[in-house]
Design a protein around this motif. Structure first.
Motif, PDB file in Angstrom:
ATOM      1  N   LEU A 194      56.231  44.297  30.293  1.00 41.55           N
ATOM      2  CA  LEU A 194      55.956  43.574  30.007  1.00 41.55           C
ATOM      3  C   LEU A 194      54.092  42.978  31.060  1.00 41.55           C
ATOM      4  O   LEU A 194      52.999  42.679  30.276  1.00 41.55           O
ATOM      5  N   GLN A 195      54.091  43.169  31.844  1.00 36.08           N
ATOM      6  CA  GLN A 195      53.026  43.287  32.634  1.00 36.08           C
ATOM      7  C   GLN A 195      51.940  44.539  32.345  1.00 36.08           C
ATOM      8  O   GLN A 195      50.770  43.870  32.568  1.00 36.08           O
ATOM      9  N   MET A 196      52.225  44.878  32.151  1.00 34.39           N
ATOM     10  CA  MET A 196      51.129  46.497  31.773  1.00 34.39           C
ATOM     11  C   MET A 196      50.311  45.392  29.759  1.00 34.39           C
ATOM     12  O   MET A 196      49.195  45.665  29.765  1.00 34.39           O
ATOM     13  N   LEU A 197      51.146  44.996  29.166  1.00 35.73           N
ATOM     14  CA  LEU A 197      51.034  44.420  28.306  1.00 35.73           C
ATOM     15  C   LEU A 197      49.910  43.373  28.119  1.00 35.73           C
ATOM     16  O   LEU A 197      48.877  42.674  27.511  1.00 35.73           O
ATOM     17  N   ARG A 198      49.812  42.586  29.412  1.00 37.36           N
ATOM     18  CA  ARG A 198      49.501  41.548  30.080  1.00 37.36           C
ATOM     19  C   ARG A 198      48.025  41.784  30.930  1.00 37.36           C
ATOM     20  O   ARG A 198      47.532  40.890  30.757  1.00 37.36           O
ATOM     21  N   HIS A 199      48.153  43.226  31.015  1.00 40.10           N
ATOM     22  CA  HIS A 199      47.254  43.278  32.348  1.00 40.10           C
ATOM     23  C   HIS A 199      45.906  43.351  31.278  1.00 40.10           C
ATOM     24  O   HIS A 199      45.334  43.984  30.299  1.00 40.10           O
ATOM     25  N   PRO A 200      44.814  42.948  32.401  1.00 37.56           N
ATOM     26  CA  PRO A 200      43.342  43.329  32.223  1.00 37.56           C
ATOM     27  C   PRO A 200      42.661  44.844  31.846  1.00 37.56           C
ATOM     28  O   PRO A 200      41.871  45.108  31.098  1.00 37.56           O
ATOM     29  N   LEU A 201      43.854  45.905  32.229  1.00 40.68           N
ATOM     30  CA  LEU A 201      43.327  47.346  32.109  1.00 40.68           C
ATOM     31  C   LEU A 201      44.548  47.102  30.471  1.00 40.68           C
ATOM     32  O   LEU A 201      43.553  48.702  30.257  1.00 40.68           O
ATOM     33  N   ARG A 202      45.249  46.951  29.977  1.00 41.37           N
ATOM     34  CA  ARG A 202      44.956  46.996  28.679  1.00 41.37           C
ATOM     35  C   ARG A 202      44.175  47.022  27.780  1.00 41.37           C
ATOM     36  O   ARG A 202      43.391  46.850  27.652  1.00 41.37           O
ATOM     37  N   ALA A 203      44.181  48.337  27.394  1.00 44.97           N
ATOM     38  CA  ALA A 203      42.674  48.852  26.075  1.00 44.97           C
ATOM     39  C   ALA A 203      43.468  48.666  24.558  1.00 44.97           C
ATOM     40  O   ALA A 203      45.015  48.676  24.405  1.00 44.97           O
ATOM     41  N   ALA A 204      42.686  48.233  23.724  1.00 45.15           N
ATOM     42  CA  ALA A 204      42.802  47.663  22.465  1.00 45.15           C
ATOM     43  C   ALA A 204      42.609  48.354  21.277  1.00 45.15           C
ATOM     44  O   ALA A 204      43.486  48.907  19.808  1.00 45.15           O
ATOM     45  N   ASP A 205      42.082  49.745  21.582  1.00 49.25           N
ATOM     46  CA  ASP A 205      41.523  50.345  20.567  1.00 49.25           C
ATOM     47  C   ASP A 205      42.115  51.959  21.236  1.00 49.25           C
ATOM     48  O   ASP A 205      41.798  52.288  22.752  1.00 49.25           O
ATOM     49  N   PRO A 206      42.853  52.895  20.974  1.00 45.81           N
ATOM     50  CA  PRO A 206      43.357  53.656  21.871  1.00 45.81           C
ATOM     51  C   PRO A 206      42.640  54.846  21.841  1.00 45.81           C
ATOM     52  O   PRO A 206      42.273  56.157  23.201  1.00 45.81           O
TER      53      PRO A 206
END
Length: 493
Positions: A194-206
Motif C-alpha cells: 500500500l505504501q508503494m502504491l502511494r509512493h512518488p517512486l511508483r510508475a504509471a507506465d511499465p
C-alpha cells in the motif's frame, strides 16, 4: 490449474503437427484444444477446453472434454472454472474482503468481494489510480484520501518535485497471488505494498519503470506462480533477463526467507544431482512439500542468475558447497548486491515494542528520572558477556543447513556454552533435550529457569548476537543497543 503456457504450447503443437517441446510443462495427455462451447459453462471464461482420452476424462467421459483452469481459478464440482474465496490474513488491519482492494479502488471502481477493483472507464491499475489525460503518457492520480496518506508517509514529499532515482511499477496481480499468510507479519507485506502504491517512486507506465513490484506475501508455490505470471504476462521479465539484471521485487519476510517456504531439496544450484542422505532426511523440516517440481535458474531462489530480488529479513549469504557434495546449497539464499534486507517490525520475536524500547533505553531522556537510571549508565556492569537462548549440543537437528558438513561440523553455540561459569560470562541455556536424548544421556533434565534477556542485557557489557539455531535472522542487536550492551555478532565462517 494448468499454467498459461499450456495453451500456447498446444497451439504451437497443432500448427507444427509435432509434440510439444520438453521444456514446456505439459498437462497429462492433453491432446486437443476445443471451443469453449463444448465445455461446461464455457469454463467460466477462466480456462481452456481440452479433449482427453476417455481413460482420464473422469466425470466428462461422455464428451471427452473438460476444463483446464488457469491459475488462480479452480475446477468446480460442475466442471467449470471458478475463483476460490480470497483468504484473509490471520492478523493485522485487513479484516474484510472489501479492504483487500488496495486503496479502496481510490473511489473510482467497485471491489468485487474477492479483492479485485473493477475500475470505471478511463481508469486502470491495481487500485484504479492510473489514467491518461490530454493525450499524454499514463499518470497516477490518487484520491484525496490516498493523497493524505501518501503525504503522511512521505513527510510531505511532492510527486515530481525533483528527478527521482528509480521508478517502480506495481503489477496488477490477481488476488490469490497477492494475498495470504506467511509465518510472520502477513499484514506487513500488505502495508508495504500500500505504501508503494502511494509512493512518488511508483510508475504509471511499465515501459518506463526500473523495477517491478510483486505485491503480497509468498508461500513457496504462490511465489513460483507469481513469478511465472510476471514472466508470461509482461515483457519486462525477458527484457531484464536479456540484460542480466534482476528487476522484479518479491517479499519473503520470515526468519529464513526461502528456507521457510521451499522444500530444502529445491534450494540447490544443481537439482539433477542426487542429494546426500543427510539432506534427504532434512526434507521433513520444510513447509512446502507440495511444491516439488525443480525450478529453472530464472526462478530458483538458490540460483545466482535468478531474475528477481528478494526483500527479506535475513541477510545471511549462506550459499556454499557442503563437504562431500558437488552442488551449492543455501537456506536463506541471500545474494549480496541483489537482495534487500528489511528490519523486523517491533513486537516480534526478540524485538520489543517501541514503547518498551523507549521505557527501557539507557539513552531515553526520561530514563534518568527512574531509580535505576544512574545504575544503567554506570561505567561498570555486573557481567562482561551475556547470551541467553537455546544451545543444542550439535547441529544434528539442522542437517539441511549448507554449513552442515557431518557430525563434526563446527557449532559455535556449543563452543559458547563451554564458557558457562567462566568469570564475567553469563550463559543461559534454555534448551531442554527431548526424551529420547535424555534417555541416551542418562539424565533427567528439567527446564531451565526463565531469564529476562532484556533485564540481563542491562547488566552486561557485551551481548552475543548469533544467527538463529537454524540460521534464522539475528535480531537481538536491536534491544541490546537500546540497553547499552554492545552487540557481538558471529557469522558461520
Amino acid at each position: 490449474g494448468a499454467p498459461a503456457q499450456w495453451l500456447a504450447a498446444a497451439q504451437r503443437s497443432q500448427k507444427a503437427g509435432t509434440s510439444r517441446r520438453k521444456t514446456i510443462p505439459e498437462p497429462p495427455q492433453a491432446d486437443q484444444l476445443l471451443p469453449l462451447s463444448e465445455c461446461p459453462q464455457r469454463c467460466g471464461l477462466r480456462g481452456v477446453c481440452v479433449r482427453r482420452p476417455s481413460a482420464v476424462a473422469g466425470a466428462h467421459k461422455r464428451s471427452h472434454a473438460l476444463c483446464e483452469c488457469l491459475a488462480p481459478a479452480r475446477r468446480s464440482g460442475g466442471g467449470s472454472c471458478m475463483m476460490p474465496r480470497l483468504p484473509l490474513p490471520a492478523a493485522g488491519p485487513r479484516r474484510s474482503y472489501e479492504e483487500q482492494c488496495p486503496g479502496r479502488c481510490n473511489g473510482r471502481g467497485a471491489c468485487d468481494g474477492e479483492g479485485f477493483c473493477r475500475c470505471e472507464p478511463g481508469w486502470w491499475g491495481l487500485d484504479c489510480a492510473i489514467t491518461m489525460s490530454g493525450g499524454g503518457p499514463p499518470s497516477i492520480e490518487l484520491s484525496d484520501r490516498e493523497k493524505r496518506r501518501a503525504a503522511a508517509g512521505a513527510a510531505g514529499q511532492a510527486r515530481g518535485a525533483h528527478r527521482l532515482p528509480v521508478s517502480v511499477y506495481v503489477y496488477d496481480l490477481p488476488p490469490l497471488l497477492r494475498a495470504g499468510e506467511t509465518s510472520f507479519e502477513s499484514w506487513f507485506d500488505f502495508e508495504l505494498s500500500l505504501q508503494m502504491l502511494r509512493h512518488p517512486l511508483r510508475a504509471a507506465d511499465p515501459a518506463a519503470a526500473d523495477f517491478f513490484w510483486l505485491m503480497g506475501p509468498s508461500s513457496g508455490a504462490q511465489l513460483v506462480d507469481k513469478l511465472h505470471w510476471a514472466r508470461q504476462m509482461y515483457p519486462a521479465w525477458n527484457a531484464s533477463v536479456s540484460r542480466g539484471e534482476a528487476r522484479h521485487l518479491a517479499m519473503l519476510l520470515s526468519e529464513r526467507g526461502p528456507g521457510d517456504v521451499f522444500d530444502n531439496m529445491l534450494l540447490t544450484t544443481s537439482p539433477g544431482l542426487r542429494a546426500a542422505p543427510a539432506r534427504a532426511a532434512a526434507a521433513r523440516h520444510n513447509h512446502s512439500k507440495r511444491n516439488r517440481r525443480w525450478l529453472d535458474p530464472e526462478i530458483s531462489p538458490a540460483s545466482r542468475t535468478r531474475a528477481w530480488v528478494q526483500l527479506t529479513h535475513n541477510g545471511l549469504a549462506d550459499a556454499r558447497t557442503p563437504r562431500g557434495e558437488v552442488a551449492e546449497r543455501c537456506v536463506n539464499c541471500f545474494h549480496v548486491g541483489k537482495d534487500i534486507v528489511l528490519p523486523f517490525t517491533p513486537s516480534t520475536i526478540d524485538v520489543p515494542s517501541c514503547e518498551d524500547l523507549r521505557n527501557w533505553s539507557v539513552w531515553s531522556p526520561t530514563r534518568g528520572s527512574r531509580s535505576t537510571g544512574d545504575a544503567d549508565r554506570s561505567a561498570g556492569r555486573e557481567h562482561l558477556f551475556f547470551f541467553g537462548g537455546r544451545i543444542h549440543p550439535s547441529l544434528e537437528h539442522a542437517r539441511f543447513l549448507s554449513y552442515y558438513d557431518g557430525p563434526g561440523s563446527p557449532h559455535v553455540r556449543a563452543d559458547i556454552l563451554r564458557l558457562k561459569g567462566e568469570p564475567g560470562f553469563f550463559i543461559h541455556n534454555s534448551f531442554l533435550p527431548p526424551p529420547r536424548m535424555r534417555k541416551a544421556l542418562g539424565t533427567k533434565a528439567k527446564p531451565a529457569p526463565r531469564v529476562s534477556h532484556l533485564e540481563m542485557e542491562r547488566h552486561a557489557s557485551f551481548c552475543w548476537v548469533p544467527p538463529g539455531q537454524r540460521y534464522g535472522d539475528a535480531r537481538r542487536h536491536v534491544p541490546s543497543s537500546f540497553l547499552g550492551c554492545v552487540p557481538d555478532f558471529t557469522m558461520p565462517e
